[in-house]
Write an enzyme that holds these catalytic residues in place. Structure first.
Site, PDB file in Angstrom:
ATOM      1  N   GLU A  16       0.821  -1.214   0.000  1.00 59.92           N
ATOM      2  CA  GLU A  16       0.000   0.000   0.000  1.00 59.92           C
ATOM      3  C   GLU A  16       0.853   1.260   0.000  1.00 59.92           C
ATOM      4  OE1 GLU A  16      -4.369  -0.674   1.796  1.00 59.92           O
ATOM      5  OE2 GLU A  16      -3.160   0.669   3.010  1.00 59.92           O
ATOM      6  N   HIS A  53       7.467 -26.864  -1.339  1.00 65.04           N
ATOM      7  CA  HIS A  53       6.763 -27.945  -2.051  1.00 65.04           C
ATOM      8  C   HIS A  53       5.603 -27.403  -2.886  1.00 65.04           C
ATOM      9  CE1 HIS A  53       8.954 -31.111   0.188  1.00 65.04           C
ATOM     10  NE2 HIS A  53       9.120 -30.094   1.003  1.00 65.04           N
ATOM     11  N   LYS A 112     -14.171   0.678  -3.722  1.00 66.49           N
ATOM     12  CA  LYS A 112     -15.213   1.126  -2.789  1.00 66.49           C
ATOM     13  C   LYS A 112     -16.318   1.857  -3.549  1.00 66.49           C
ATOM     14  CE  LYS A 112     -12.279   1.853   1.246  1.00 66.49           C
ATOM     15  NZ  LYS A 112     -11.727   2.889   2.102  1.00 66.49           N
TER      16      LYS A 112
HETATM   17  O1  PA5 Z   1      -3.031   1.426   5.867  1.00 66.10           O
HETATM   18  C1  PA5 Z   1      -4.131   1.948   5.727  1.00 66.10           C
HETATM   19  O2  PA5 Z   1      -4.311   3.149   5.862  1.00 66.10           O
HETATM   20  C2  PA5 Z   1      -5.343   1.104   5.401  1.00 66.10           C
HETATM   21  O3  PA5 Z   1      -4.995  -0.212   5.179  1.00 66.10           O
HETATM   22  C3  PA5 Z   1      -6.345   1.182   6.547  1.00 66.10           C
HETATM   23  O4  PA5 Z   1      -5.736   0.734   7.717  1.00 66.10           O
HETATM   24  C4  PA5 Z   1      -7.591   0.330   6.253  1.00 66.10           C
HETATM   25  O5  PA5 Z   1      -8.162   0.738   5.054  1.00 66.10           O
HETATM   26  C5  PA5 Z   1      -8.601   0.463   7.379  1.00 66.10           C
HETATM   27  O6  PA5 Z   1      -8.957   1.794   7.564  1.00 66.10           O
HETATM   28  P1  PA5 Z   1      -9.724   2.286   8.848  1.00 66.10           P
HETATM   29  O7  PA5 Z   1      -8.861   2.082  10.032  1.00 66.10           O
HETATM   30  O8  PA5 Z   1      -9.995   3.730   8.592  1.00 66.10           O
HETATM   31  O9  PA5 Z   1     -10.978   1.467   8.954  1.00 66.10           O
END
Ligand code: PA5
Length: 442
Positions: free
Chosen positions: A284, A305, A419
């Site tokens: 990310e 494996h 989303k």
């Molecule tokens: O690293 C990030 O920002 C994302 O992976 C969030 O942690 C994830 O989308 C969850 O978001 P939130 O804590 O707002 O529910």
């Protein structure tokens, strides 16, 4: 403390190239340290370990103690992405593979998927348990945890009554905004704050990770201490700094040798979720603007494996980073068998971990021969302290590495695409136009 060994890359890269990428990593280090880079309003995680207040650790322990006093034996921890993976990683790494931890509840996770079957089976499990819940969402509006929490909240209220349910719910969210914050204030839940300047995937050392880890019966003080020592050790701009070395080498392999995939390798199943946490952190943070190294993982020797064949002989697009655990916490020695029908007497008297180490070494040599460079990141053993160090090491190196790639490590614009479509398909109010448009495409 985390150590790094780049020896498994030396036959692939030239010294001068490595020096060039070390210099790039030094510049990126300066950018991160001076707070002058893209996304600089999200670098609060950098000083978290040294700035963790005693009162926060006490409050985590107080939640643990109050739930233990109620005899709670199941804690459902709701969250997704960065609000989930750090806690899961630590709890999986520190837990016994088979037995429950004495005097601590079982911690399970929800809100990280939209499987109806998963939630139905969670209800089955809650039916036979004394239950509490930690709900974690920084934004407070993420759909997956919100759906799970609506169901678990109702379940707890039906089972224990609204007042008692509120005592069995802890929320971790933004200080001021979001639906979860509003709900928590209204219902009177004990609430912990995710700092504004810490993004989800960098939040394991905030209450996001600390509360579930403490409630599961693990030592969050030792974890913070490990991270604090790493924060100090990695603060020097030097070619001996393992975070700088890691960032430099992975970018060199990517840029000059077209290595598009990094595989995080572990030889202990307890670290499978360390790899999941690491994949989210790097995936990310770096995968944007058409750039980035694709983070993958294997758990050996099981995956030798399965994926082992591809790594040995498939497309030559990958390099490996092995998380090496120097010492096993437990001992099992292979016995002598007078009949030796399995022909294993040559291993009699040897520790199983010795066989694991030889599998690791044999694989390293084979993969290097097969064209797969290998780095090794080592810790002495699996414990809270070393996990804290590993968390900080990978986070800090990720910041440097992304700046070498000229990417903002701290945003995730691409996550919004699915989303929008999902909301349109679910007819969420406000998505009427998108709803119509997307249906025409079906
Ligand atoms: O690293 C990030 O920002 C994302 O992976 C969030 O942690 C994830 O989308 C969850 O978001 P939130 O804590 O707002 O529910």
């Amino acid at each position: 403390m985390v150590k790094i060994n780049l020896g498994g890359c030396s036959s692939f890269v030239k010294d001068a190239e490595y020096k060039e990428f070390l210099n790039k990593a030094f510049t990126a280090f300066d950018t991160l340290e001076s707070g002058s880079g893209a996304g600089n309003d999200f670098i609060g995680w950098k000083n978290l370990p040294s700035e963790t207040p005693e009162c926060l650790l006490k409050e985590c322990e107080a939640v643990r103690d109050s739930w233990n006093a109620k005899g709670i034996d199941l804690v459902v921890t709701i969250g997704i992405g960065g609000s989930y993976l750090g806690a899961r990683c630590a709890i999986e790494a520190l837990s016994h593979n088979f037995l429950p931890k004495q005097g601590a509840p079982k911690v399970v996770f929800a809100g990280n998927n939209l499987s109806e079957e998963y939630l139905a089976e969670l209800i089955d499990y809650m039916n036979v348990k004394n239950v509490a819940c930690i709900v974690i969402s920084k934004s407070g509006t993420t759909t997956e945890p919100a759906v799970a929490f609506r169901i678990v909240k109702k379940y707890l209220e039906d089972k224990y009554g609204a007042k008692e349910a509120a005592e069995r719910i802890v929320a971790v969210t933004d200080a001021k905004k979001g639906a979860l914050k509003t709900l928590s204030t209204q219902e009177g839940y004990k609430t912990f704050v995710v700092p504004d300047n810490v993004g989800g995937r960098f939040s394991v050392l905030t209450p996001v990770g600390l509360i579930p880890i403490a409630v599961a019966g693990f030592d969050v003080r030792a974890m913070i201490q490990g991270a604090k020592d790493a924060e100090k050790a990695l603060a020097s701009k030097s070619e001996d700094n393992p975070a700088i070395q890691y960032a430099a080498m992975r970018n060199l392999l990517h840029k000059n040798y077209s290595k598009a995939v990094e595989i995080l390798v572990t030889y202990n199943p307890k670290f499978t979720y360390l790899a999941e946490w690491w994949k989210q952190l790097y995936g990310e943070s770096e995968g944007k603007d058409g750039k980035g190294i694709f983070p993958a993982s294997v758990t050996n020797t099981a995956d030798l494996h399965s994926m082992g064949q591809f790594i040995q002989e498939g497309s030559r697009v990958m390099f490996e980073t092995v998380v090496n655990i120097e010492n096993s916490n437990r001992e099992v020695v292979i016995g002598q068998d007078p009949q030796n029908l399995d022909q294993l007497n040559y291993l009699a008297g040897k520790h199983v971990e010795h066989c694991n180490a030889m599998a690791q070494l044999g694989t390293k040599i084979a993969h290097i021969d097969g064209g797969v460079p290998q780095m090794q990141v080592s810790v002495e053993c699996i414990n809270e302290y070393n996990l804290g160090s590993l968390f900080y090491f990978f986070e800090f190196s990720c910041g440097i590495s992304a700046y070498v790639l000229e990417i903002n490590p701290f945003n995730q614009p691409g996550v919004e695409a699915y989303k929008k479509n999902m909301f349109a398909l679910l007819n969420k109010p406000g998505y009427e136009e998108q709803s119509e448009a997307i249906r025409k495409r079906l």
